[in-house]
Design a protein around this motif. Structure first.
Motif, short mmCIF file in Angstrom:
data_model
loop_
_atom_site.label_atom_id
_atom_site.label_comp_id
_atom_site.label_asym_id
_atom_site.label_seq_id
_atom_site.Cartn_x
_atom_site.Cartn_y
_atom_site.Cartn_z
N ASP A 140 0.83 -1.20 0.00
CA ASP A 140 0.00 0.00 0.00
C ASP A 140 0.87 1.26 0.00
O ASP A 140 0.53 2.25 -0.65
N GLY A 141 2.00 1.21 0.72
CA GLY A 141 2.93 2.34 0.69
C GLY A 141 3.53 2.56 -0.68
O GLY A 141 3.70 3.71 -1.13
N ILE A 142 3.85 1.48 -1.39
CA ILE A 142 4.34 1.59 -2.77
C ILE A 142 3.27 2.22 -3.66
O ILE A 142 3.56 3.11 -4.49
N PHE A 143 2.02 1.81 -3.50
CA PHE A 143 0.93 2.38 -4.29
C PHE A 143 0.78 3.87 -4.02
O PHE A 143 0.57 4.67 -4.95
N ARG A 144 0.88 4.25 -2.75
CA ARG A 144 0.78 5.68 -2.41
C ARG A 144 1.93 6.47 -3.04
O ARG A 144 1.73 7.59 -3.52
N MET A 145 3.13 5.87 -3.04
CA MET A 145 4.26 6.57 -3.64
C MET A 145 4.11 6.70 -5.15
O MET A 145 4.47 7.73 -5.73
N LEU A 146 3.57 5.68 -5.79
CA LEU A 146 3.31 5.77 -7.23
C LEU A 146 2.33 6.90 -7.53
O LEU A 146 2.50 7.64 -8.51
N SER A 147 1.32 7.05 -6.69
CA SER A 147 0.34 8.12 -6.88
C SER A 147 1.01 9.49 -6.73
O SER A 147 0.76 10.41 -7.52
N VAL A 148 1.85 9.63 -5.70
CA VAL A 148 2.58 10.89 -5.51
C VAL A 148 3.47 11.19 -6.72
O VAL A 148 3.52 12.32 -7.22
N ALA A 149 4.18 10.17 -7.20
CA ALA A 149 5.10 10.35 -8.32
C ALA A 149 4.37 10.85 -9.57
O ALA A 149 4.85 11.75 -10.28
N GLN A 150 3.20 10.27 -9.82
CA GLN A 150 2.47 10.61 -11.03
C GLN A 150 1.73 11.94 -10.91
O GLN A 150 1.75 12.77 -11.84
N LYS A 151 1.08 12.18 -9.76
CA LYS A 151 0.25 13.36 -9.62
C LYS A 151 1.04 14.62 -9.29
O LYS A 151 0.70 15.72 -9.75
N PHE A 153 4.65 14.87 -9.50
CA PHE A 153 5.93 15.04 -10.20
C PHE A 153 5.88 14.61 -11.66
O PHE A 153 6.90 14.62 -12.34
N GLY A 154 4.69 14.28 -12.15
CA GLY A 154 4.53 13.99 -13.56
C GLY A 154 5.25 12.75 -14.04
O GLY A 154 5.58 12.64 -15.23
N ALA A 155 5.49 11.80 -13.15
CA ALA A 155 6.20 10.59 -13.53
C ALA A 155 5.28 9.67 -14.33
O ALA A 155 4.06 9.68 -14.15
N PRO A 156 5.84 8.86 -15.22
CA PRO A 156 5.02 7.92 -16.00
C PRO A 156 4.51 6.79 -15.13
O PRO A 156 5.01 6.55 -14.03
N LYS A 157 3.50 6.06 -15.63
CA LYS A 157 2.95 4.95 -14.88
C LYS A 157 3.94 3.81 -14.73
O LYS A 157 3.96 3.11 -13.72
N GLN A 158 4.78 3.60 -15.76
CA GLN A 158 5.73 2.49 -15.73
C GLN A 158 7.04 2.95 -15.09
O GLN A 158 8.01 3.27 -15.77
N LEU A 159 7.05 3.00 -13.76
CA LEU A 159 8.22 3.47 -13.02
C LEU A 159 9.09 2.30 -12.59
O LEU A 159 8.57 1.28 -12.13
N PRO A 160 10.41 2.40 -12.68
CA PRO A 160 11.27 1.38 -12.09
C PRO A 160 11.13 1.38 -10.57
O PRO A 160 11.12 2.45 -9.95
N ILE A 161 11.03 0.19 -9.99
CA ILE A 161 10.92 0.05 -8.54
C ILE A 161 11.92 -1.01 -8.08
O ILE A 161 11.98 -2.10 -8.65
N LEU A 162 12.68 -0.68 -7.06
CA LEU A 162 13.61 -1.61 -6.42
C LEU A 162 13.23 -1.76 -4.96
O LEU A 162 12.97 -0.76 -4.28
N ILE A 163 13.22 -2.99 -4.45
CA ILE A 163 12.92 -3.24 -3.04
C ILE A 163 13.95 -4.21 -2.49
O ILE A 163 14.07 -5.34 -2.96
N GLY A 164 14.72 -3.76 -1.52
CA GLY A 164 15.71 -4.61 -0.87
C GLY A 164 15.30 -4.83 0.58
O GLY A 164 14.77 -3.92 1.22
N GLY A 165 15.57 -6.03 1.08
CA GLY A 165 15.22 -6.21 2.48
C GLY A 165 15.46 -7.61 3.01
O GLY A 165 15.79 -8.54 2.29
N ASP A 166 15.26 -7.71 4.32
CA ASP A 166 15.29 -8.97 5.05
C ASP A 166 13.84 -9.40 5.23
O ASP A 166 13.10 -8.82 6.02
N PHE A 167 13.44 -10.43 4.46
CA PHE A 167 12.05 -10.87 4.46
C PHE A 167 11.82 -12.03 5.43
O PHE A 167 10.68 -12.49 5.59
N ALA A 241 10.29 -2.81 -16.22
CA ALA A 241 10.94 -1.51 -16.30
C ALA A 241 12.46 -1.58 -16.21
O ALA A 241 13.15 -0.64 -16.59
N LEU A 242 13.00 -2.71 -15.71
CA LEU A 242 14.43 -2.83 -15.48
C LEU A 242 14.96 -4.14 -16.05
O LEU A 242 14.25 -5.15 -16.08
#
Length: 311
Positions: A140-151, A153-167, A241-242
């Protein structure tokens, strides 16, 4: 990242390598990160990185980490390459005081946008339902960030996303399956683990890499200690995207277990841990692992290089 001087000296050597190695990473994600304000923020800044840190809250008491949590997630990025546009911290709504961190970066070289996330999920692999709930909040946080990016900062819908972590769960877990098949799918995103072809490079097969990937081809381990050696750390990327171009080679388990610990540590550990009425550790076996004098964490670093696909 542990609480000892060895960790500080180890990561100082990493910083030196970053400074003088021509292949130093553009972005670094660190989980279970403490000493951020007193050490890492300052030292990374000296070699050209800006950074953002999200500390775990200290709300709940747990048998694993008590109440006063000193660690969190940090994302470091080369300031001559990237500009921070937005940040979101996701504090998971359970009792485990876990967090995720999400940044929106502008690539100043290519005038494009990139989302980077870092998270450290609940430790108990036998409770994947808890980890999946945390992941859905992170999604949900990723979705919110995509919305911020597009609305904003005019970013395109197809944004590169990287997620690193200890799962904190393995390649054949429900957590891995969710990330590789469902995470982000409601918006048409398809995530893939960068290391899901790693074992291919050690095999004798002549078949295409594209037919040898997935959970079975993840590394045998990303963490090695006296308790276990298995894979729980991942670098996920949006495969539409990558393009993955390079992977870092991991040390062998033999190398990671090559140093003995301080005298008497097995006996001391067995006074604390009893399994089925017997000492948890067999003194005749190799219980060694990391951290040691060469590796300051009980996790090995993952390194991946990507190219952005042409839109």
């Amino acid at each position: 990242i542990g609480d000892n001087n060895n960790v500080i000296s180890h990561f100082f050597s990493i910083l030196i390598n970053i400074q003088y190695n021509s292949s130093f990473p553009s972005i670094v994600c660190l989980e279970e990160l403490d000493y951020y304000w007193t050490y890492f923020q300052k030292e990374f800044a000296k070699v050209g990185y800006d950074s953002v840190y999200a500390k775990r809250p200290s709300i709940h008491v747990s048998s694993w980490s008590g109440k006063e949590k000193d660690d969190g997630c940090g994302i470091f990025y080369q300031k001559n390459r990237f500009l921070l546009l937005w940040e979101i911290t996701v504090t998971y709504s359970d009792i485990h005081d876990r967090v995720g961190l999400i940044l929106l970066l502008k690539d100043k070289v290519y005038d494009s946008h990139l989302i980077v996330g870092s998270t450290h999920l609940y430790w108990d692999e036998k409770q994947p339902e808890v980890q999946l709930t945390e992941l859905k909040e992170f999604e949900d946080g990723i979705f919110r960030m995509l919305s911020v990016a597009q609305k904003q900062f005019g970013a395109p819908k197809q944004l590169p996303i990287l997620i690193g972590g200890d799962f904190n769960n393995g390649p054949h877990s429900a957590v891995y399956k969710f990330m590789s098949t469902e995470f982000g799918s409601s918006l048409g995103l398809r995530f893939r683990s960068a290391y899901d072809i790693y074992k291919h490079f050690d095999s004798k097969t002549d078949s295409s890499i594209n037919t040898h990937f997935g959970a079975d081809f993840e590394p045998s381990f990303t963490t090695v200690n006296f308790r276990r050696a298995w894979t729980i750390d991942y670098c996920w990327y949006t495969q539409d995207a990558l393009v993955l171009t390079h992977l870092g080679k991991l040390p062998s388990e033999e190398e990671l277990r090559s140093e003995t610990g301080p005298d008497g540590w097995i006996e001391k550990e067995n006074t604390k841990r009893i399994k089925d009425g017997k000492p948890a550790l067999d003194a005749k076996k190799n219980n060694n692992g990391i951290p040691n004098s060469e590796h300051g964490s009980d996790h090995v670093p993952l390194l991946a290089v990507f190219l952005k696909k042409e839109s």
